[in-house]
Motif scaffolding. Structure first.
Motif, short mmCIF file in Angstrom:
data_model
loop_
_atom_site.label_atom_id
_atom_site.label_comp_id
_atom_site.label_asym_id
_atom_site.label_seq_id
_atom_site.Cartn_x
_atom_site.Cartn_y
_atom_site.Cartn_z
N SER A 197 0.66 -1.42 -0.48
CA SER A 197 0.03 0.02 -0.22
C SER A 197 0.96 1.49 -0.34
N PHE A 198 2.14 1.33 0.79
CA PHE A 198 2.82 2.25 0.98
C PHE A 198 3.23 2.55 -0.52
N ILE A 199 3.45 1.81 -1.23
CA ILE A 199 4.44 1.67 -2.31
C ILE A 199 3.20 2.39 -3.53
N VAL A 200 2.43 1.39 -3.77
CA VAL A 200 1.30 1.90 -4.57
C VAL A 200 0.67 3.84 -4.15
N VAL A 201 1.09 4.14 -2.88
CA VAL A 201 0.47 5.80 -2.97
C VAL A 201 1.91 6.61 -3.25
N PHE A 202 2.77 5.62 -3.28
CA PHE A 202 3.97 6.69 -3.24
C PHE A 202 4.34 6.54 -4.86
N ILE A 203 3.96 5.83 -5.44
CA ILE A 203 3.84 5.92 -6.99
C ILE A 203 3.13 6.95 -7.71
N ALA A 204 2.02 7.37 -6.62
CA ALA A 204 0.36 7.82 -7.04
C ALA A 204 1.39 9.15 -7.04
N PHE A 205 2.01 9.71 -5.74
CA PHE A 205 2.45 10.82 -5.68
C PHE A 205 3.52 11.39 -6.81
N ALA A 206 4.27 10.28 -6.70
CA ALA A 206 5.70 10.67 -6.98
C ALA A 206 5.95 10.86 -8.45
N ILE A 207 4.60 10.84 -9.19
CA ILE A 207 4.19 10.46 -11.04
C ILE A 207 4.59 12.31 -10.72
N LYS A 208 3.59 12.82 -9.79
CA LYS A 208 3.39 13.60 -9.77
C LYS A 208 4.61 15.08 -9.40
N VAL A 209 5.33 14.56 -8.61
CA VAL A 209 6.36 15.52 -8.21
C VAL A 209 7.52 16.19 -9.21
N PRO A 210 7.58 15.40 -10.28
CA PRO A 210 7.81 13.43 -10.30
C PRO A 210 9.29 12.96 -9.79
N VAL A 211 9.55 12.08 -9.60
CA VAL A 211 10.27 11.99 -9.12
C VAL A 211 10.92 10.64 -10.88
N PHE A 212 12.39 10.32 -10.21
CA PHE A 212 12.81 9.61 -11.74
C PHE A 212 12.37 8.32 -10.83
N PRO A 213 12.09 7.00 -11.88
CA PRO A 213 12.21 7.46 -13.09
C PRO A 213 10.42 7.38 -13.86
N PHE A 214 9.79 7.90 -12.92
CA PHE A 214 8.09 8.52 -12.68
C PHE A 214 7.76 10.18 -14.23
N HIS A 215 8.72 10.36 -14.14
CA HIS A 215 9.01 11.92 -14.28
C HIS A 215 8.55 12.35 -16.33
N THR A 216 8.33 11.52 -17.17
CA THR A 216 8.49 11.62 -18.59
C THR A 216 7.44 11.98 -18.75
N TRP A 217 6.22 12.53 -18.38
CA TRP A 217 4.75 13.47 -18.89
C TRP A 217 5.72 15.38 -18.69
N LEU A 218 6.27 15.25 -17.76
CA LEU A 218 6.98 16.41 -17.32
C LEU A 218 7.20 17.03 -18.50
#
Length: 531
Positions: free
Chosen positions: A244-265
């Motif tokens: 659950s922590f990992i899922v929630v973290f990824i959801a918000f990491a996309i918004k931050v965005p944190v590598f490797p979830f940054h490519t939309w920015l």
């Protein structure tokens, strides 16, 4: 009706008013939007000024640490053996959220002033703009997970259309990519919120609840449910709470965005119109950081401690990776977009340290980067609106042509690279102090992380000073001769927009206590979760 309700829904009311106004009054839409945004900033400023600091809180099991609380029964539904479904309209702010509420109001006013460049379909644009305003403020004020999720998802719709309809050449691609990235994370987050509902009870009614504050207190978990601290549910060898922590973290990491979830920015920033780039960088990225603190770390503290090394590592990678990419850019807007990835990496590093210095530094970095990124994207918009070009190599010697503009650029660049005397220096210094001292205080982060992160500041100075030298110094030389007549210096509206941002960068660099005094009690209370 409470003050937070007025703050949240004032833009929505006037968004509806704009939709009902006749086409003959189109010229007044921008004035009405600026007036609403200014009223919202006045209210938010009053709340920030009146916020009581240094309160000795009784504990996380109640609402004593929050101010201007509004609680109304919203949904009550009999669900048989599970009792009564309880969803409250619950609002409140603490030291973490009050600064971000004020920042959001300021950024929306700057974006409203910048929106005067929009020339097509003004009714739709300003109505969506004000709907987005409501959703953003609602996220930072919500203390019920279900209500938080509604406002969080509500941000997606107006941003999708604002990018997709008023953006650049590849606006449809950028809008869809942003929408799908964010939706992917938030859908799975909804499942976690449902699991939390079955694991948390309201001690006053005995009903399961979405109350975010109760969810932060392990004493209120119902033993035996999937996300209970007492449950031993395993999924693929991981506890349900870890997943659950990992899922929630990824959801918000996309918004931050944190590598490797940054490519939309970079795509979203490059294709979005200037006011939407301002909102994306100034506020949306902060929603991700706030969510990591409030929900991921606040509700799953034991998992956060066990994974803090990896969180810190992602922060360090984001700092270096974002800076290296910024060094390689020719498009000024894309350079600033990648710089945001680097600067927001300091936020994650500060949070992962779980020290008072690191958390205060992370919050200061969010506020500082909020108005500095707004300043940077507005600066890009000034050039692009005049000649419709952002290629760094197509400009040289602009200081001779636009001296006032160059003065603001120098302030924005020197503040962003962390020069002492500016807000970003305080934020990055406290973040690095927190990361460096984490090994001695709680043993979570090794000291080499702080050392590598400090190298990211040097890289930041490299790409910002190179851009400043390449575009603004030397003999005036432009790609096209006709640009010389088009590149006029700042007008009154542009000076009016940039001046308060420059002043803030200086004031918070000299007097950071204006922010730290408001946050410190909430930070200390938050750290008690990890004792």
């Amino acid at each position: 009706m409470g003050i937070l309700t007025i703050l949240i829904f004032l833009p929505l009311v006037f968004g509806v008013v704009i939709l009902l106004m006749p086409k003959s009054l189109t010229a007044y839409f921008k004035y009405l939007t600026v007036a609403v945004s200014l009223a919202q900033l006045i209210i938010a400023s009053w709340l920030f000024y009146q916020f009581k600091t240094g309160v000795n809180f009784a504990g996380v099991s109640n609402l004593s640490q929050y101010q201007w609380i509004e609680k109304l029964d919203w949904i009550r539904l009999d669900v048989g053996s599970f009792g009564t479904l309880q969803i409250d309209y619950l609002l409140g702010v603490d030291g973490f959220s009050i600064g971000l509420v004020w920042l959001s109001a300021l950024v929306m006013l700057i974006a409203a002033l910048s929106s005067w460049e929009i020339k097509t379909n003004l009714k739709g644009y300003f109505a969506l703009f004000l709907l987005l305003d409501t959703a953003i403020i609602g996220v930072f004020c919500s203390l019920d997970l279900f209500l938080f999720y509604i406002f969080y998802e509500l941000m997606l719709l107006p941003l999708y259309f604002l990018i997709g309809m008023w953006g650049g050449v590849r606006r449809e691609y950028a809008a869809i990519k942003f929408f799908l990235y964010t939706l992917f994370g938030s859908i799975f987050m909804l499942l976690v919120i449902a699991g939390l509902y079955l694991s948390v009870t309201d001690p006053t009614t005995g009903n399961h609840t979405f109350n975010m504050v109760y969810a932060m207190n392990p004493a209120n978990y119902s033993a035996g449910f999937i996300l209970s601290a007492a449950a031993n549910v395993q999924i693929l060898g991981f506890s349900a709470r870890s997943i659950s922590f990992i899922v929630v973290f990824i959801a918000f990491a996309i918004k931050v965005p944190v590598f490797p979830f940054h490519t939309w920015l970079p795509d979203a920033h490059v294709e979005a119109p200037t006011p939407i780039s301002i909102i994306l960088a100034g506020i949306l990225l902060k929603v991700g950081g706030y969510g990591i603190i409030r929900i991921a770390y606040g509700i799953f503290p034991e998992v956060a401690v066990s994974l803090s090394f990896w969180m810190g590592l992602l922060g360090v990678i984001s700092i270096i990776y974002g800076a290296m990419n910024a060094l390689a850019q020719r498009d000024l807007k894309r350079l600033i977009a990648y710089s945001s990835v680097s600067h927001m990496g300091f936020v994650l590093l500060g949070i992962a340290s779980l020290t008072a210095e690191g958390l205060n530094g992370a919050m200061m970095q969010m506020i500082s980067h909020g108005f500095l990124s707004v300043m940077l994207f507005f600066i890009v918009g000034v050039i692009y609106n005049r000649v419709h070009d952002r290629d760094i190599y197509n400009f040289r010697g602009l200081a001779n042509q636009m001296p006032v503009f160059t003065g603001f650029v120098m302030i924005a660049f020197f503040a962003s690279l962390g020069l002492p005397g500016f807000s970003a220096f305080i934020a990055e210094a406290f973040t690095l102090i927190g990361a460096f001292s984490s090994q001695a205080i709680n043993g979570l982060l090794p000291r080499w992380m702080a050392m590598v992160a400090a190298f990211g500041i040097l890289l930041g100075a490299g790409y910002l000073l190179w851009t400043l030298q390449r575009m603004f110094f030397g003999t005036l030389r432009l790609k096209k001769e006709e640009w010389q007549s088009q590149l006029k210096d700042l007008n009154f509206r542009e000076i009016l927009t940039l001046t308060p941002l420059a002043v803030l960068a200086l004031v918070l660099g000299i007097m950071p206590s204006l922010v730290f005094n408001v946050m410190s009690s909430s930070v200390n209370q938050f750290l008690m979760l990890f004792k």
